[in-house]
Design a protein around this motif. Structure first.
Motif, mmCIF file in Angstrom:
data_model
loop_
_atom_site.group_PDB
_atom_site.id
_atom_site.type_symbol
_atom_site.label_atom_id
_atom_site.label_comp_id
_atom_site.label_asym_id
_atom_site.label_seq_id
_atom_site.Cartn_x
_atom_site.Cartn_y
_atom_site.Cartn_z
ATOM 1 N N PHE A 138 21.743 68.935 3.353
ATOM 2 C CA PHE A 138 22.261 69.126 1.610
ATOM 3 C C PHE A 138 23.850 69.959 1.774
ATOM 4 O O PHE A 138 24.380 70.786 2.396
ATOM 5 N N VAL A 139 24.613 69.257 0.742
ATOM 6 C CA VAL A 139 26.314 69.822 0.589
ATOM 7 C C VAL A 139 26.471 70.339 -0.426
ATOM 8 O O VAL A 139 26.424 69.575 -1.614
ATOM 9 N N VAL A 140 27.237 71.502 -0.430
ATOM 10 C CA VAL A 140 28.004 72.345 -2.025
ATOM 11 C C VAL A 140 29.153 72.343 -1.274
ATOM 12 O O VAL A 140 29.655 72.635 -0.701
ATOM 13 N N VAL A 173 26.113 69.037 -4.409
ATOM 14 C CA VAL A 173 27.100 68.934 -5.082
ATOM 15 C C VAL A 173 28.056 69.317 -5.658
ATOM 16 O O VAL A 173 29.157 69.900 -4.611
ATOM 17 N N ASP A 174 28.882 68.776 -6.559
ATOM 18 C CA ASP A 174 30.244 68.819 -7.317
ATOM 19 C C ASP A 174 30.045 70.270 -8.218
ATOM 20 O O ASP A 174 30.051 69.921 -9.486
ATOM 21 N N CYS A 175 30.935 71.319 -7.421
ATOM 22 C CA CYS A 175 31.234 72.606 -8.052
ATOM 23 C C CYS A 175 32.017 72.581 -9.004
ATOM 24 O O CYS A 175 32.240 73.899 -9.547
ATOM 25 N N TYR A 202 28.938 83.131 -9.395
ATOM 26 C CA TYR A 202 27.419 82.844 -9.082
ATOM 27 C C TYR A 202 26.832 82.862 -9.276
ATOM 28 O O TYR A 202 25.743 81.658 -8.433
ATOM 29 N N GLY A 203 25.833 83.207 -10.088
ATOM 30 C CA GLY A 203 24.852 82.524 -11.093
ATOM 31 C C GLY A 203 25.431 80.609 -11.619
ATOM 32 O O GLY A 203 24.197 80.125 -11.544
ATOM 33 N N LEU A 204 26.093 80.330 -12.092
ATOM 34 C CA LEU A 204 27.095 79.023 -12.448
ATOM 35 C C LEU A 204 26.653 78.142 -11.425
ATOM 36 O O LEU A 204 25.967 77.245 -11.525
ATOM 37 N N LEU A 208 24.790 74.795 -10.740
ATOM 38 C CA LEU A 208 24.357 73.498 -9.782
ATOM 39 C C LEU A 208 23.003 73.148 -9.503
ATOM 40 O O LEU A 208 22.913 71.894 -9.063
ATOM 41 N N VAL A 209 23.182 74.086 -7.966
ATOM 42 C CA VAL A 209 22.442 73.437 -7.147
ATOM 43 C C VAL A 209 21.640 73.367 -7.710
ATOM 44 O O VAL A 209 20.728 72.474 -6.867
#
Length: 222
Positions: A138-140, A173-175, A202-204, A208-209
């Motif tokens: 899984f990639v962030v 996941v596109d941050c 970090y909450g944001l 997203l994740v």
């Protein structure tokens, strides 16, 4: 494509030699390793949680045994992660029936001047090696900064990472796009080092994740 017109390493469809299987008989025992840079480590968060601990804390574990390990290192590039995940993760996976790997790199690649082509190859090598040995990945993706020039390079890298993952069927996941221009994100960066967020930022990322296919990837109920 290469300069000779031949497909590059990440333009070739990859077929894993080993498949990942979820254990359906008996309790599921998951070994979950997070590897990456200072964002994975949670650098800059006064609560010392980062996005990783927030995500794990919101992951339902009533029906599984979950062991999570944060192996984020501030200053790690994709090359660093590629070099060390092989030695750092196996001891954490020993005895686990499910081996899962979460990768979060990018910001240091841009900082260190690593080319996009090399960055995507490094990520592809990690994903391919993991897949070939039955490890789910899984990639962030990277997050934006307050520097427009840096953001231009980060955007290209985020798009490249998304493509590498898409070719392999790996969740990404596109941050970058959701957080670029986000008021709370920008104010959080401005209050710190302009690169790493604080508690709110970090909450944001965690949101997203969690809403980017996390529970589906783990095959857990929301």
């Amino acid at each position: 494509m290469t300069s000779q017109g031949r497909p590059g390493p990440t333009d070739i469809e990859y077929t894993p030699s080993a498949e990942f299987h979820v254990q359906h008989e008996g309790p599921r025992d998951i070994g979950l390793c997070f590897v990456g840079d200072g964002f994975v480590a949670g650098y800059g968060d006064p609560k010392a949680l980062g996005w990783v601990s927030r995500v794990v804390g919101r992951t339902p574990t009533q029906e599984v045994a979950l062991s999570s390990y944060n192996l984020g290192v501030r200053g790690s590039s994709s090359a660093d992660v590629m070099a060390r995940w092989r030695s750092e993760c196996p001891p954490r996976w020993e005895g686990r029936s499910e081996r899962r790997l979460v990768v979060g790199v990018g910001a240091e690649d841009v900082e260190q001047g690593i080319t996009t082509a090399r960055s995507r190859l490094n990520l592809a090598n990690v994903l391919d090696e993991a897949s070939s040995t039955g490890i789910a990945t899984f990639v962030v993706g990277p997050t934006p900064t307050l520097d427009a020039e840096v953001n231009a390079r980060l955007q290209v890298l985020a798009e490249a990472q998304a493509d590498v993952c898409h070719r392999r069927g790996v969740p990404f996941v596109d941050c970058f796009a959701p957080l670029q221009g986000h008021d709370q994100w920008q104010s959080d960066l401005a209050a710190g080092d302009t690169v790493h967020p604080g508690q709110a930022g970090y909450g944001l990322i965690a949101w997203l994740v969690l809403n980017g296919g996390w529970h589906r990837w783990l095959q857990l109920a929301d």
